[in-house]
Design a protein around this motif. Sequence first.
Motif, PDB file in Angstrom:
ATOM      1  N   SER A 109       0.786  -1.152  -0.039  1.00  0.00           N
ATOM      2  CA  SER A 109      -0.169  -0.047   0.049  1.00  0.00           C
ATOM      3  C   SER A 109       1.101   1.134  -0.004  1.00  0.00           C
ATOM      4  O   SER A 109       1.128   1.665   1.114  1.00  0.00           O
ATOM      5  CB  SER A 109      -1.009  -0.045   1.364  1.00  0.00           C
ATOM      6  OG  SER A 109      -1.720  -1.130   1.315  1.00  0.00           O
ATOM      7  N   PHE A 110       1.441   1.751  -1.213  1.00  0.00           N
ATOM      8  CA  PHE A 110       2.182   3.020  -1.248  1.00  0.00           C
ATOM      9  C   PHE A 110       1.257   4.051  -0.643  1.00  0.00           C
ATOM     10  O   PHE A 110       1.855   5.151  -0.134  1.00  0.00           O
ATOM     11  CB  PHE A 110       2.376   3.111  -2.786  1.00  0.00           C
ATOM     12  CG  PHE A 110       2.996   2.053  -3.299  1.00  0.00           C
ATOM     13  CD1 PHE A 110       4.411   1.539  -3.092  1.00  0.00           C
ATOM     14  CD2 PHE A 110       2.475   1.427  -4.418  1.00  0.00           C
ATOM     15  CE1 PHE A 110       4.807   0.269  -3.666  1.00  0.00           C
ATOM     16  CE2 PHE A 110       2.958   0.115  -5.061  1.00  0.00           C
ATOM     17  CZ  PHE A 110       4.216  -0.164  -4.696  1.00  0.00           C
ATOM     18  N   ASP A 155      -9.568   8.130  -4.997  1.00  0.00           N
ATOM     19  CA  ASP A 155      -9.093   6.874  -4.088  1.00  0.00           C
ATOM     20  C   ASP A 155      -7.502   6.604  -4.552  1.00  0.00           C
ATOM     21  O   ASP A 155      -7.471   6.069  -5.470  1.00  0.00           O
ATOM     22  CB  ASP A 155      -9.947   5.604  -4.163  1.00  0.00           C
ATOM     23  CG  ASP A 155      -9.387   4.687  -3.090  1.00  0.00           C
ATOM     24  OD1 ASP A 155      -8.743   4.945  -2.514  1.00  0.00           O
ATOM     25  OD2 ASP A 155     -10.075   3.699  -3.536  1.00  0.00           O
ATOM     26  N   PRO A 156      -6.487   6.973  -3.558  1.00  0.00           N
ATOM     27  CA  PRO A 156      -5.107   6.560  -4.069  1.00  0.00           C
ATOM     28  C   PRO A 156      -4.814   5.164  -3.500  1.00  0.00           C
ATOM     29  O   PRO A 156      -3.710   4.904  -3.854  1.00  0.00           O
ATOM     30  CB  PRO A 156      -4.317   7.699  -3.086  1.00  0.00           C
ATOM     31  CG  PRO A 156      -5.103   8.024  -1.907  1.00  0.00           C
ATOM     32  CD  PRO A 156      -6.818   7.874  -2.386  1.00  0.00           C
ATOM     33  N   SER A 157      -5.684   4.198  -3.021  1.00  0.00           N
ATOM     34  CA  SER A 157      -5.397   3.100  -2.573  1.00  0.00           C
ATOM     35  C   SER A 157      -5.233   2.122  -3.411  1.00  0.00           C
ATOM     36  O   SER A 157      -4.952   0.903  -3.357  1.00  0.00           O
ATOM     37  CB  SER A 157      -6.235   2.853  -1.403  1.00  0.00           C
ATOM     38  OG  SER A 157      -7.451   2.552  -1.550  1.00  0.00           O
ATOM     39  N   GLY A 158      -5.916   2.207  -4.679  1.00  0.00           N
ATOM     40  CA  GLY A 158      -5.801   1.283  -5.649  1.00  0.00           C
ATOM     41  C   GLY A 158      -4.302   0.720  -5.904  1.00  0.00           C
ATOM     42  O   GLY A 158      -3.542   1.447  -6.046  1.00  0.00           O
ATOM     43  N   PRO A 159      -4.188  -0.312  -6.236  1.00  0.00           N
ATOM     44  CA  PRO A 159      -2.817  -0.984  -6.333  1.00  0.00           C
ATOM     45  C   PRO A 159      -2.057  -0.360  -7.484  1.00  0.00           C
ATOM     46  O   PRO A 159      -0.830  -0.424  -7.678  1.00  0.00           O
ATOM     47  CB  PRO A 159      -3.100  -2.642  -6.727  1.00  0.00           C
ATOM     48  CG  PRO A 159      -4.491  -2.757  -7.100  1.00  0.00           C
ATOM     49  CD  PRO A 159      -5.098  -1.379  -6.320  1.00  0.00           C
ATOM     50  N   PHE A 160      -2.772   0.076  -8.635  1.00  0.00           N
ATOM     51  CA  PHE A 160      -2.277   0.676  -9.870  1.00  0.00           C
ATOM     52  C   PHE A 160      -1.848   2.248  -9.893  1.00  0.00           C
ATOM     53  O   PHE A 160      -1.338   2.690 -10.750  1.00  0.00           O
ATOM     54  CB  PHE A 160      -2.766   0.224 -11.158  1.00  0.00           C
ATOM     55  CG  PHE A 160      -2.909  -1.388 -11.172  1.00  0.00           C
ATOM     56  CD1 PHE A 160      -1.851  -2.174 -10.815  1.00  0.00           C
ATOM     57  CD2 PHE A 160      -4.128  -1.919 -11.284  1.00  0.00           C
ATOM     58  CE1 PHE A 160      -2.115  -3.468 -10.815  1.00  0.00           C
ATOM     59  CE2 PHE A 160      -4.307  -3.111 -11.395  1.00  0.00           C
ATOM     60  CZ  PHE A 160      -3.167  -4.003 -11.048  1.00  0.00           C
ATOM     61  N   VAL A 161      -2.399   2.816  -8.779  1.00  0.00           N
ATOM     62  CA  VAL A 161      -2.524   4.422  -9.005  1.00  0.00           C
ATOM     63  C   VAL A 161      -1.057   4.947  -8.864  1.00  0.00           C
ATOM     64  O   VAL A 161      -0.742   5.564  -9.639  1.00  0.00           O
ATOM     65  CB  VAL A 161      -3.176   5.035  -7.892  1.00  0.00           C
ATOM     66  CG1 VAL A 161      -3.275   6.531  -7.589  1.00  0.00           C
ATOM     67  CG2 VAL A 161      -4.795   4.452  -7.876  1.00  0.00           C
ATOM     68  N   LYS A 220       6.083   8.839   3.185  1.00  0.00           N
ATOM     69  CA  LYS A 220       6.584   9.676   2.219  1.00  0.00           C
ATOM     70  C   LYS A 220       5.617  10.440   1.059  1.00  0.00           C
ATOM     71  O   LYS A 220       5.817  11.326   0.642  1.00  0.00           O
ATOM     72  CB  LYS A 220       7.792   8.925   1.528  1.00  0.00           C
ATOM     73  CG  LYS A 220       9.104   8.962   1.946  1.00  0.00           C
ATOM     74  CD  LYS A 220      10.231   8.469   1.139  1.00  0.00           C
ATOM     75  CE  LYS A 220       9.739   6.911   0.993  1.00  0.00           C
ATOM     76  NZ  LYS A 220      10.491   6.372  -0.396  1.00  0.00           N
ATOM     77  N   ASN A 221       4.588   9.475   1.088  1.00  0.00           N
ATOM     78  CA  ASN A 221       3.538   9.901  -0.015  1.00  0.00           C
ATOM     79  C   ASN A 221       2.552  10.760   0.540  1.00  0.00           C
ATOM     80  O   ASN A 221       1.427  10.783  -0.021  1.00  0.00           O
ATOM     81  CB  ASN A 221       3.146   8.592  -0.770  1.00  0.00           C
ATOM     82  CG  ASN A 221       4.105   7.989  -1.387  1.00  0.00           C
ATOM     83  OD1 ASN A 221       5.118   8.739  -1.884  1.00  0.00           O
ATOM     84  ND2 ASN A 221       4.197   6.903  -1.625  1.00  0.00           N
ATOM     85  N   ALA A 222       2.645  11.382   2.016  1.00  0.00           N
ATOM     86  CA  ALA A 222       1.433  11.784   2.553  1.00  0.00           C
ATOM     87  C   ALA A 222       0.897  12.810   1.667  1.00  0.00           C
ATOM     88  O   ALA A 222      -0.568  12.947   1.662  1.00  0.00           O
ATOM     89  CB  ALA A 222       1.618  12.166   3.856  1.00  0.00           C
ATOM     90  N   GLN A 223       1.653  13.634   1.289  1.00  0.00           N
ATOM     91  CA  GLN A 223       1.361  14.899   0.477  1.00  0.00           C
ATOM     92  C   GLN A 223       0.368  14.460  -0.886  1.00  0.00           C
ATOM     93  O   GLN A 223      -0.502  15.099  -1.201  1.00  0.00           O
ATOM     94  CB  GLN A 223       2.359  15.550   0.219  1.00  0.00           C
ATOM     95  CG  GLN A 223       2.449  17.136   0.459  1.00  0.00           C
ATOM     96  CD  GLN A 223       3.650  17.796  -0.029  1.00  0.00           C
ATOM     97  OE1 GLN A 223       4.793  17.366  -0.220  1.00  0.00           O
ATOM     98  NE2 GLN A 223       3.741  19.392  -0.076  1.00  0.00           N
ATOM     99  N   THR A 266      10.949   7.394  -6.417  1.00  0.00           N
ATOM    100  CA  THR A 266       9.646   7.731  -6.854  1.00  0.00           C
ATOM    101  C   THR A 266       8.559   7.189  -5.690  1.00  0.00           C
ATOM    102  O   THR A 266       9.124   6.844  -4.780  1.00  0.00           O
ATOM    103  CB  THR A 266       9.251   6.750  -8.019  1.00  0.00           C
ATOM    104  OG1 THR A 266       9.323   5.240  -7.229  1.00  0.00           O
ATOM    105  CG2 THR A 266      10.338   6.865  -9.159  1.00  0.00           C
ATOM    106  N   PRO A 267       7.285   7.437  -5.883  1.00  0.00           N
ATOM    107  CA  PRO A 267       6.376   7.157  -4.864  1.00  0.00           C
ATOM    108  C   PRO A 267       6.381   5.644  -4.518  1.00  0.00           C
ATOM    109  O   PRO A 267       5.757   5.293  -3.605  1.00  0.00           O
ATOM    110  CB  PRO A 267       5.131   7.672  -5.318  1.00  0.00           C
ATOM    111  CG  PRO A 267       5.527   8.896  -6.472  1.00  0.00           C
ATOM    112  CD  PRO A 267       6.892   8.265  -6.994  1.00  0.00           C
ATOM    113  N   ILE A 268       6.949   4.849  -5.530  1.00  0.00           N
ATOM    114  CA  ILE A 268       6.901   3.421  -5.201  1.00  0.00           C
ATOM    115  C   ILE A 268       8.103   2.979  -4.634  1.00  0.00           C
ATOM    116  O   ILE A 268       8.455   1.864  -4.529  1.00  0.00           O
ATOM    117  CB  ILE A 268       6.474   2.567  -6.239  1.00  0.00           C
ATOM    118  CG1 ILE A 268       7.400   2.748  -7.616  1.00  0.00           C
ATOM    119  CG2 ILE A 268       4.916   3.037  -6.816  1.00  0.00           C
ATOM    120  CD1 ILE A 268       7.513   1.553  -8.518  1.00  0.00           C
ATOM    121  N   GLY A 269       8.711   4.014  -4.248  1.00  0.00           N
ATOM    122  CA  GLY A 269       9.946   3.541  -3.558  1.00  0.00           C
ATOM    123  C   GLY A 269      11.158   3.839  -4.644  1.00  0.00           C
ATOM    124  O   GLY A 269      11.092   4.456  -5.492  1.00  0.00           O
TER     125      GLY A 269
END
Lengths: 307, 379
Positions: free
Chosen positions: B277-278, B297-303, B283-286, B340-343
Amino acid sequence: MTESLLYFTQQVINGLTVGSTYALIAIGYTMVYGIIGMINFAHGEVYMIGTYLSFIVIAGLTMLGLENLPFILLTALIVSMMVAGAYGFTIERVAYRPVRGSKRLIALISAIGMSIFLQNYMRLAQGPRDIAMPGQIQGGWSWTLDGNLLNLSYMQVIIFVVTVISMWSLHLFISRSRMGRACRACAQDQGMTNLLGIDTNQIIAVTFVIGAALAAVAGFLLGLYYGVVNPMIGFIAGLKAFTAAVLGGIGSLPGAMLGGLILGVTESMTAAYFSTEYKDVVAFSLLVLILLFKPTGILGKPEVEKI
Amino acid sequence: MKTLLKKTLLGTSIALASLGMQVQAADTIKIAMAGPVSGPVAQYGDMQFIGAQMAIEQINAQGGVNGKQLEGVIYDDACEPKQAVQVANKIVNDGIKFVVGHLCSSSTQPASDIYEDEGILMITAASTSPDITNRGYELIFRTIGLDDRQGPVAGRYIVEQIKPKRVAVIHDKQQYGEGIARAVKATVEEAGISVVMFEGVTAGDKDFSALIAKMQKEDVDFVYYGGYHPELGSILRQSKELGFNAGFMGPEGVGNPDISAIAGEASEGLLVTLPPSFDLDPKNAQLVEAFKAKGQDPSGPFVMPAYTAVELMVQGMKGTEGTDPLDVADYLRNQGPFETPIGTVEYDAKGDLKEFNFVVYTWHADGTKTPAATQEAAN
């Protein structure tokens, strides 16, 4: 012994349920073919619309706070039959009547066009996604024998019973009523029927309305049973029902019932003793085999060339 | 005279309009977003589109790339291989050089042939089939893990945490579903657990009663399903009605709230392997706030992977100070790692991420998910 027998029975029950639903949709194909000799490819779409309608009515009535389940379901059934009947009437008026005098191929193409139109119309109107509804009628009977389970859900019984009742009443209507006699006359010779003072346009319209209403019954039952609908379900259901109608002998009402049940049981037996992957392959191979040896289907009558 | 005037006016306005488009086109870098807008898995397409769109908006707000603004264009492949090829050809004709997509592996595979041939850079945020990057292509990347990493994660979780006796592995006969199902089967069998059934169902089928009766007869106590949510939803629902109480597990293709809508109570306790769950990463709070501000909804796996795909393209364009897809591809492959947002992202020679972990989640009837018990075993 009991285990394999129970398993067999269970799979026959599953097959009969699926088969009944094929049969219900197949009636629409077979009736239209019997009377005007064309395949109504938009029929699967009417079934899909019937499912949407019953979902909408059930959801609407539940939101209004009604709690009487039989009343809700009955209203949903009647409303979806009526509206689907209107769709059937309109489809005939818009897509088939204007091309009725011309070649058969043209009517066929018109039907395919209608089917694509309805699919995309529902996609726009209701969205492309699966819409789900919680099960309304749940539970059933189950028996345990030596630790093995045999299930028969209420929905399966309802589907089978409603299919048989619909078939029987349609059979009575065609064979006993005045309108039914006119339908049969129309099937034999439209021109002559017209000369005898029967409005064939009206008879054909009635045929489409009845076919569509029965597709809505199927849509209602399957919507309740599976609980899911999307705009594409009509295509596969229509294909299977068409196969059932051809298998049983297109144009014959008992043939549609028989064809549907055979198709359903074959599929479920293939899945049970062979592999789910091959159930369509086996079902369609069966169709090819039967048509090779009896081109008119199991209960179809050989067509007499009219001079 | 009057008609002549009308014609002149019409001609002038057309000329003006086309001039306007020219100017517009010169000022932007177009990025194609290809995925299902319609069809049964359109909700995954949405995840990808909102992620990529957000990246484009934020980058534009910061002044764009090399003085140019980005422009996202959505193409609908309906997750059908045939339509994906048409979309790919259309993207070629429209002169777009960067593609975020496609979603379904079976669409990405044929489309990527065209992109590679035509010199278009493609980054998929969702396709996990190993075959896609196995062909020595230069321009094909992804921001997600692979089936052969996801499969073993699922397989190991089954072996170590569930310890079932008789497993059934069911798939939907498509590239994605069957690929992952085979990987799971291999891992489970290696551990000495017997896979008593390995069967395919047809995507779009609604009736699974025959299959369920067969699993009951085989005394299956755990089922892995490789495929998407519409079929697994129906299988779960019908299993509950028929009194079949095995545990179920599926890949990220089943992990979206629609499965709970279809299966209802029966989706409670379903296990799903998903990208981490990125959106829960501090780090991605903003970024998460930015999505929420737009009601998305930012929680989808591909967002987040889709957001990352755009960001990587932009980093490549900035790094090479140009928009040549080959240069950008070269930059991505050799100039990592990127934040990046995914690390931290680093690419291997094939265009796959050097590191990407899947995590096992437990799905709930209300469409939410929580990390499954003993998570360290899953990583």
